[in-house]
Design a protein around this motif. Structure first.
Motif, PDB file in Angstrom:
ATOM      1  N   GLN A 275     104.515 -69.689 -13.377  1.00  9.28           N
ATOM      2  CA  GLN A 275     103.352 -69.187 -14.105  1.00  9.28           C
ATOM      3  C   GLN A 275     103.806 -68.630 -15.436  1.00  9.28           C
ATOM      4  O   GLN A 275     104.588 -67.669 -15.494  1.00  9.28           O
ATOM      5  CB  GLN A 275     102.629 -68.104 -13.294  1.00  9.28           C
ATOM      6  CG  GLN A 275     101.314 -67.682 -13.908  1.00  9.28           C
ATOM      7  CD  GLN A 275     100.467 -66.879 -12.949  1.00  9.28           C
ATOM      8  OE1 GLN A 275     100.962 -66.347 -11.950  1.00  9.28           O
ATOM      9  NE2 GLN A 275      99.170 -66.796 -13.218  1.00  9.28           N
TER      10      GLN A 275
ATOM     11  N   LYS B 132      98.606 -68.491 -18.434  1.00  6.85           N
ATOM     12  CA  LYS B 132      98.342 -69.776 -17.785  1.00  6.85           C
ATOM     13  C   LYS B 132      98.261 -69.615 -16.286  1.00  6.85           C
ATOM     14  O   LYS B 132      98.717 -68.617 -15.725  1.00  6.85           O
ATOM     15  CB  LYS B 132      99.438 -70.777 -18.146  1.00  6.85           C
ATOM     16  CG  LYS B 132      99.479 -71.159 -19.616  1.00  6.85           C
ATOM     17  CD  LYS B 132     100.454 -72.286 -19.863  1.00  6.85           C
ATOM     18  CE  LYS B 132     100.443 -72.730 -21.316  1.00  6.85           C
ATOM     19  NZ  LYS B 132     101.377 -73.865 -21.559  1.00  6.85           N
ATOM     20  N   GLN B 133      97.676 -70.623 -15.636  1.00  3.77           N
ATOM     21  CA  GLN B 133      97.594 -70.602 -14.180  1.00  3.77           C
ATOM     22  C   GLN B 133      98.936 -71.005 -13.560  1.00  3.77           C
ATOM     23  O   GLN B 133      99.744 -71.703 -14.181  1.00  3.77           O
ATOM     24  CB  GLN B 133      96.495 -71.572 -13.713  1.00  3.77           C
ATOM     25  CG  GLN B 133      95.092 -71.103 -14.016  1.00  3.77           C
ATOM     26  CD  GLN B 133      94.034 -71.976 -13.359  1.00  3.77           C
ATOM     27  OE1 GLN B 133      94.260 -73.159 -13.113  1.00  3.77           O
ATOM     28  NE2 GLN B 133      92.891 -71.402 -13.049  1.00  3.77           N
ATOM     29  N   ARG B 134      99.127 -70.569 -12.333  1.00  9.39           N
ATOM     30  CA  ARG B 134     100.324 -70.964 -11.610  1.00  9.39           C
ATOM     31  C   ARG B 134     100.265 -72.471 -11.333  1.00  9.39           C
ATOM     32  O   ARG B 134      99.221 -72.998 -10.961  1.00  9.39           O
ATOM     33  CB  ARG B 134     100.441 -70.190 -10.305  1.00  9.39           C
ATOM     34  CG  ARG B 134     101.762 -70.347  -9.588  1.00  9.39           C
ATOM     35  CD  ARG B 134     101.863 -69.422  -8.392  1.00  9.39           C
ATOM     36  NE  ARG B 134     101.818 -68.009  -8.788  1.00  9.39           N
ATOM     37  CZ  ARG B 134     102.042 -67.004  -7.944  1.00  9.39           C
ATOM     38  NH1 ARG B 134     102.345 -67.254  -6.681  1.00  9.39           N
ATOM     39  NH2 ARG B 134     101.974 -65.758  -8.375  1.00  9.39           N
ATOM     40  N   GLU B 135     101.400 -73.138 -11.515  1.00  7.22           N
ATOM     41  CA  GLU B 135     101.442 -74.579 -11.318  1.00  7.22           C
ATOM     42  C   GLU B 135     102.614 -74.973 -10.446  1.00  7.22           C
ATOM     43  O   GLU B 135     103.645 -74.293 -10.423  1.00  7.22           O
ATOM     44  CB  GLU B 135     101.544 -75.311 -12.661  1.00  7.22           C
ATOM     45  CG  GLU B 135     102.807 -75.016 -13.449  1.00  7.22           C
ATOM     46  CD  GLU B 135     102.925 -75.840 -14.714  1.00  7.22           C
ATOM     47  OE1 GLU B 135     102.061 -76.676 -14.991  1.00  7.22           O
ATOM     48  OE2 GLU B 135     103.924 -75.641 -15.438  1.00  7.22           O
TER      49      GLU B 135
ATOM     50  N   TYR C 196     107.002 -72.933  -7.750  1.00  6.82           N
ATOM     51  CA  TYR C 196     105.854 -72.887  -8.638  1.00  6.82           C
ATOM     52  C   TYR C 196     106.225 -71.990  -9.820  1.00  6.82           C
ATOM     53  O   TYR C 196     107.180 -71.217  -9.744  1.00  6.82           O
ATOM     54  CB  TYR C 196     104.638 -72.323  -7.913  1.00  6.82           C
ATOM     55  CG  TYR C 196     104.114 -73.220  -6.815  1.00  6.82           C
ATOM     56  CD1 TYR C 196     104.815 -73.384  -5.627  1.00  6.82           C
ATOM     57  CD2 TYR C 196     102.922 -73.921  -6.974  1.00  6.82           C
ATOM     58  CE1 TYR C 196     104.353 -74.229  -4.628  1.00  6.82           C
ATOM     59  CE2 TYR C 196     102.445 -74.758  -5.978  1.00  6.82           C
ATOM     60  CZ  TYR C 196     103.170 -74.897  -4.821  1.00  6.82           C
ATOM     61  OH  TYR C 196     102.704 -75.741  -3.834  1.00  6.82           O
TER      62      TYR C 196
ATOM     63  N   ALA D  83     106.409 -82.126 -10.653  1.00  2.00           N
ATOM     64  CA  ALA D  83     105.448 -82.175 -11.732  1.00  2.00           C
ATOM     65  C   ALA D  83     105.972 -83.143 -12.786  1.00  2.00           C
ATOM     66  O   ALA D  83     107.186 -83.246 -12.999  1.00  2.00           O
ATOM     67  CB  ALA D  83     105.264 -80.786 -12.344  1.00  2.00           C
TER      68      ALA D  83
END
Length: 116
Positions: free
Chosen positions: A40, A44-47, A38, A61
């Motif tokens: 971040q 921004k949010q963790r993705e 993941y 992703a």
């Protein structure tokens, strides 16, 4: 408590490559865990970047598909992320994650900075 330790981050120019690795402290946990990377970025949010199941099934992703490859080595208790054709928007702290039978573990994160 399972520990995940990342390595391999750093500074790279756009278009370059980096390889991240994550080592798990428990073989039993790692052998059955779904593992993932993941990231971040600031503000921004963790993705999710990429995940791999115990049997080797992978998900990516959309923004990294075709450029990044996740893999795991059960003998070494490691999961890796090969990152090619890096872009400035890939700049972030990258975290290793493991999920196994209700247990969850996160690494401390490793910084990846891509300069344009």
């Amino acid at each position: 408590q399972v520990q995940l330790v990342e390595s391999g981050g750093g500074l790279v120019q756009a278009g370059g490559s980096l390889r991240l690795s994550c080592a798990a402290s428990e073989r039993t946990f790692f052998s059955i865990a779904a593992m993932g990377w993941y990231r971040q970025a600031p503000g921004k949010q963790r993705e999710m970047v990429a995940t791999i199941t115990r049997s080797g099934g992978t998900k990516y992703a959309g923004s990294v598909k075709g450029r990044f490859t996740i893999s795991r080595d059960t003998a070494k208790n490691t999961v890796s992320l090969q990152m090619n054709s890096l872009k400035s928007e890939d700049t972030a702290v990258y975290y290793c994650n493991g999920e196994s039978l209700g247990r969850s573990a996160w690494g401390q994160g490793t910084q990846v900075t891509v300069s344009s």
